[in-house]
Design a protein around this motif. Structure first.
Motif, short mmCIF file in Angstrom:
data_model
loop_
_atom_site.label_atom_id
_atom_site.label_comp_id
_atom_site.label_asym_id
_atom_site.label_seq_id
_atom_site.Cartn_x
_atom_site.Cartn_y
_atom_site.Cartn_z
N GLY A 32 9.03 -20.07 16.16
CA GLY A 32 8.08 -19.20 15.48
C GLY A 32 6.69 -19.27 16.10
N ALA A 33 6.27 -20.48 16.48
CA ALA A 33 4.95 -20.63 17.11
C ALA A 33 4.92 -19.93 18.47
N LEU A 34 6.01 -20.03 19.24
CA LEU A 34 6.08 -19.36 20.54
C LEU A 34 6.01 -17.84 20.37
N CYS A 35 6.71 -17.32 19.37
CA CYS A 35 6.66 -15.88 19.10
C CYS A 35 5.26 -15.44 18.70
N LEU A 36 4.59 -16.25 17.89
CA LEU A 36 3.24 -15.92 17.44
C LEU A 36 2.27 -15.87 18.62
N LEU A 37 2.35 -16.85 19.52
CA LEU A 37 1.45 -16.88 20.67
C LEU A 37 1.71 -15.69 21.61
N GLY A 38 3.00 -15.39 21.85
CA GLY A 38 3.32 -14.25 22.72
C GLY A 38 2.79 -12.95 22.16
N ALA A 39 2.97 -12.73 20.83
CA ALA A 39 2.48 -11.50 20.21
C ALA A 39 0.95 -11.44 20.22
N LEU A 40 0.30 -12.59 20.04
CA LEU A 40 -1.17 -12.61 20.02
C LEU A 40 -1.75 -12.24 21.38
N PHE A 41 -1.26 -12.85 22.45
CA PHE A 41 -1.80 -12.56 23.78
C PHE A 41 -1.44 -11.14 24.23
N CYS A 42 -0.27 -10.65 23.81
CA CYS A 42 0.09 -9.26 24.10
C CYS A 42 -0.89 -8.30 23.44
N LEU A 43 -1.29 -8.63 22.21
CA LEU A 43 -2.26 -7.79 21.50
C LEU A 43 -3.62 -7.81 22.19
N LEU A 44 -4.05 -8.98 22.63
CA LEU A 44 -5.35 -9.09 23.29
C LEU A 44 -5.39 -8.31 24.60
N LEU A 45 -4.26 -8.28 25.32
CA LEU A 45 -4.22 -7.54 26.58
C LEU A 45 -4.25 -6.03 26.37
N SER A 46 -4.00 -5.58 25.13
CA SER A 46 -4.04 -4.15 24.86
C SER A 46 -5.46 -3.62 24.70
N LEU A 47 -6.40 -4.50 24.41
CA LEU A 47 -7.78 -4.04 24.15
C LEU A 47 -8.41 -3.35 25.35
N PRO A 48 -8.30 -3.89 26.59
CA PRO A 48 -8.94 -3.17 27.72
C PRO A 48 -8.35 -1.81 28.00
N LEU A 49 -7.13 -1.54 27.53
CA LEU A 49 -6.50 -0.25 27.83
C LEU A 49 -7.24 0.91 27.19
N PHE A 50 -7.98 0.65 26.09
CA PHE A 50 -8.74 1.72 25.44
C PHE A 50 -9.83 2.27 26.35
N PHE A 51 -10.29 1.48 27.30
CA PHE A 51 -11.45 1.87 28.12
C PHE A 51 -11.07 2.24 29.55
N MET A 52 -9.78 2.18 29.88
CA MET A 52 -9.35 2.47 31.25
C MET A 52 -8.90 3.93 31.35
N GLY A 53 -9.88 4.81 31.54
CA GLY A 53 -9.62 6.24 31.65
C GLY A 53 -10.91 7.01 31.68
N CYS A 54 -10.81 8.33 31.78
CA CYS A 54 -12.00 9.16 31.80
C CYS A 54 -11.69 10.47 31.08
N SER A 55 -12.73 11.25 30.82
CA SER A 55 -12.59 12.48 30.05
C SER A 55 -11.90 13.56 30.88
N THR A 56 -11.46 14.60 30.17
CA THR A 56 -10.82 15.74 30.83
C THR A 56 -11.86 16.51 31.64
N HIS A 57 -11.49 16.89 32.85
CA HIS A 57 -12.40 17.70 33.65
C HIS A 57 -12.54 19.09 33.03
N GLU A 58 -13.55 19.82 33.45
CA GLU A 58 -13.81 21.12 32.85
C GLU A 58 -12.76 22.14 33.30
N ILE A 59 -12.28 22.91 32.32
CA ILE A 59 -11.29 23.96 32.57
C ILE A 59 -11.92 25.27 32.14
N ALA A 60 -11.99 26.19 33.05
CA ALA A 60 -12.69 27.45 32.80
C ALA A 60 -12.08 28.19 31.62
#
Length: 567
Positions: free
Chosen positions: A301-329
């Motif tokens: 149970g402790a191993l599962c908890l640690l794996g899920a915790l670090f997986c969650l922390l690695l998801s945070l930078p994904l929110f900022f890895m991208g850019c806005s849509t370019h202009e479409i006429a």
């Protein structure tokens, strides 16, 4: 070879600016032949065939998972079972990995392998209108499954048990038989717990139940399994994690295409070469850790908890890895521009542009995309041929400063360089999430009764299919559809999304993944709390039983040793 002017097929002429009228001509209504009910009925028949094929595939997979999991645990030693299960899960994950790689190669072929679309259009895999040979993978995988099923016909009726496990069970049965023959405990002296344990042991030795007997016993066993708190929490955590995997497996290629302007083939190759191998490594490492350190339920149970915790922390930078849509006429505008009701820019007034056409071109200087060369005011077409490919340019464009030329195809994303860091974080998160796979199954196999193992794993897989693998793609697809800014129309109805709001797409897709990972982390935390509480209760019972044994020793005198005190 230098550029040269070629004759334009009819399809290309329709995409160019035709200065026949000063007012854009309305889109002609679809003909009855192209929007007939026969086409819809034909599509429904294809969907029915797909459902039937998926049902047969699910029935055929039952002997491997879930029953194969209980089968391995029954005939392997307790210390080797986690490693064997980890290998089984890892080999199972190799299938999607190979499929993504093979699919990436097949998507480089056009859906009609022997010919291109009518009208002489030479599409490339980067063109938004490109449709890969998706059907070819079904033929290859079906043949591979049929070949892999042949060795199962030669399996024995019962697998030989591992030697030390067989000796252990023989000693346990001999001890049970000797205790019954000596009559150490009369029925009146047996506690309910001891009586239940012996009944469970006899159940394991009893012959297989008939179908009628199994139907009678099934509701009681089902309720007993569903009332097990550890079982329910492990299943809920796996439902959350499987929802994440289902969403990623279904829509991650599309997300990479839109967010980072990569081809479908390259997106599938990235997933098959990075994410799937990382998940396989995580599963195997999880099984090795359980075997090597002899992890009990608390440490699992402790191993599962640690794996899920670090997986969650690695998801945070994904929110900022991208850019806005370019202009479409005519669709998106820069923040300083005033909104206007017109679909086309004013520079296309002399052109008669159909509303339902889609042949994007990009102005490389301003990074503005136009749905068709007509909307850019282009009246000419130029083909520059090279040794391996040809590049199409459009000229005399009234909306482009200097008149062009502008290349055919959509504008590339300004964040294309972030696709590899994004996939590395996703792959590392997949490895940490997969680390919990084998320990969570061990929690179920060691938590439920021996005779309920097969049924418990079967119920677990049923709940995963119903609660995760079926609704999760629908939920992710609905969330992605809410980020669309321009829909194509077909027969007067909404068809395919041409353009997305990239910021919304990233936040909602990654946010949904983050939500499911939070749910998995919460379930593992509750499992750890319950296991600690059970350990405290067991420690209290051991203390009480030890004090009672000491009182018996004092009452019997120093020269006597009760028979029960010998191990």
């Amino acid at each position: 070879m230098g550029p040269r002017i070629v004759d334009m097929p009819q399809d290309f002429e329709a995409s160019l600016c035709q200065p026949t009228t000063s007012v854009p001509a309305p889109t002609p209504a679809p003909s009855n032949s192209s929007c007939s009910s026969y086409t819809e009925a034909q599509h429904l028949a294809v969907v029915g065939i797909m459902f039937t094929a998926q049902t047969l595939l699910g029935v055929g997979a039952v002997p491997i998972q879930p029953f194969g999991i209980s089968y391995i645990d029954d005939f392997a030693h307790n210390s080797n079972s986690p490693l064997y299960l980890g290998i089984l899960f890892a080999v199972t994950m190799m299938g999607p990995g190979l499929a993504y790689g093979l699919g990436g190669l097949m998507l480089r072929l056009y859906v009609d392998i022997d010919r291109m679309p009518e009208g002489g259009i030479s599409l490339t895999s980067k063109d938004p209108r490109w449709v890969g040979a998706w059907w070819l993978g079904f033929l290859v995988s079906a043949g591979a499954v049929a070949l892999a099923a042949v060795p199962y016909f030669f399996f024995p009726r019962e697998m030989p048990k591992e030697k030390h496990e067989l000796r252990f069970r023989q000693r346990a049965l001999a001890a049970t038989a000797s205790s019954v023959s000596k009559g150490e405990d009369s029925p009146a002296e047996q506690t309910p717990g001891e009586s239940q344990e012996k009944q469970d042991g006899l159940t394991q030795i009893a012959p297989d139940l008939t179908v009628i007997q199994f139907i009678k016993v099934f509701p009681r066993v089902l309720l007993r399994t569903l009332r097990h708190p550890i079982f329910l929490l492990v299943v809920l955590s796996q439902v959350c994690m499987s929802s994440t995997v289902a969403g990623m497996a279904t829509f991650l290629p599309k997300f990479l295409e839109r967010q980072f302007s990569v081809t479908a083939s390259y997106a599938n190759l990235l997933i098959g070469c990075l994410s799937i191998p990382s998940a396989i490594v995580g599963i195997v490492v999880g099984g090795i850790l359980v075997k090597r350190f002899h992890l009990g339920p608390m440490r699992c149970g402790a191993l599962c908890l640690l794996g899920a915790l670090f997986c969650l922390l690695l998801s945070l930078p994904l929110f900022f890895m991208g850019c806005s849509t370019h202009e479409i006429a005519g669709i998106t505008r820069q923040p300083g521009n005033l909104p206007g009701p017109e679909l086309f820019p004013a520079c296309t007034e002399p052109c008669s542009c159909p509303l339902d056409d889609f042949n994007p071109v990009c102005d490389p200087r301003t990074h503005v995309e136009y749905l068709t060369p007509c909307q850019a005011g282009c009246t000419g077409r130029l083909v520059q041929e090279a040794l391996d490919k040809s590049q199409v340019f459009y000229t005399n464009c009234s909306c482009i400063v200097g008149g062009g030329p502008v290349p055919a195809g959509a504008c590339d994303s300004a964040c294309s360089h972030l696709v590899l860091p994004f996939m590395l974080l996703v792959s590392l998160g997949a490895a940490l999430a997969s680390l919990t796979h084998t320990p969570s199954f061990i929690l179920i196999l060691r938590g439920v009764k021996k005779e309920d193992k097969t049924l418990a794993v079967g119920i677990q897989f049923m709940l995963l299919r119903v609660l995760a693998w079926m609704p999760s793609p629908v939920l992710h697809g609905s969330a992605i559809d809410t980020t669309c800014v321009h829909w194509a129309q077909s027969c007067g109805r909404r068809a395919v999304c041409r353009y997305y709001d990239h910021d919304l797409l990233r936040n909602r897709f990654v946010g949904l993944q983050f939500f499911f990972k939070m749910g998995s982390l919460a379930c593992f935390a509750l499992i750890l709390v319950i296991l600690r509480q059970q350990d405290k209760e067991e420690g209290t019972q051991v203390t009480v039983s030890t004090s009672g044994l000491q009182q018996q020793l004092l009452a019997s005198g120093p020269g006597k040793k009760p028979e029960e005190s010998r191990v």
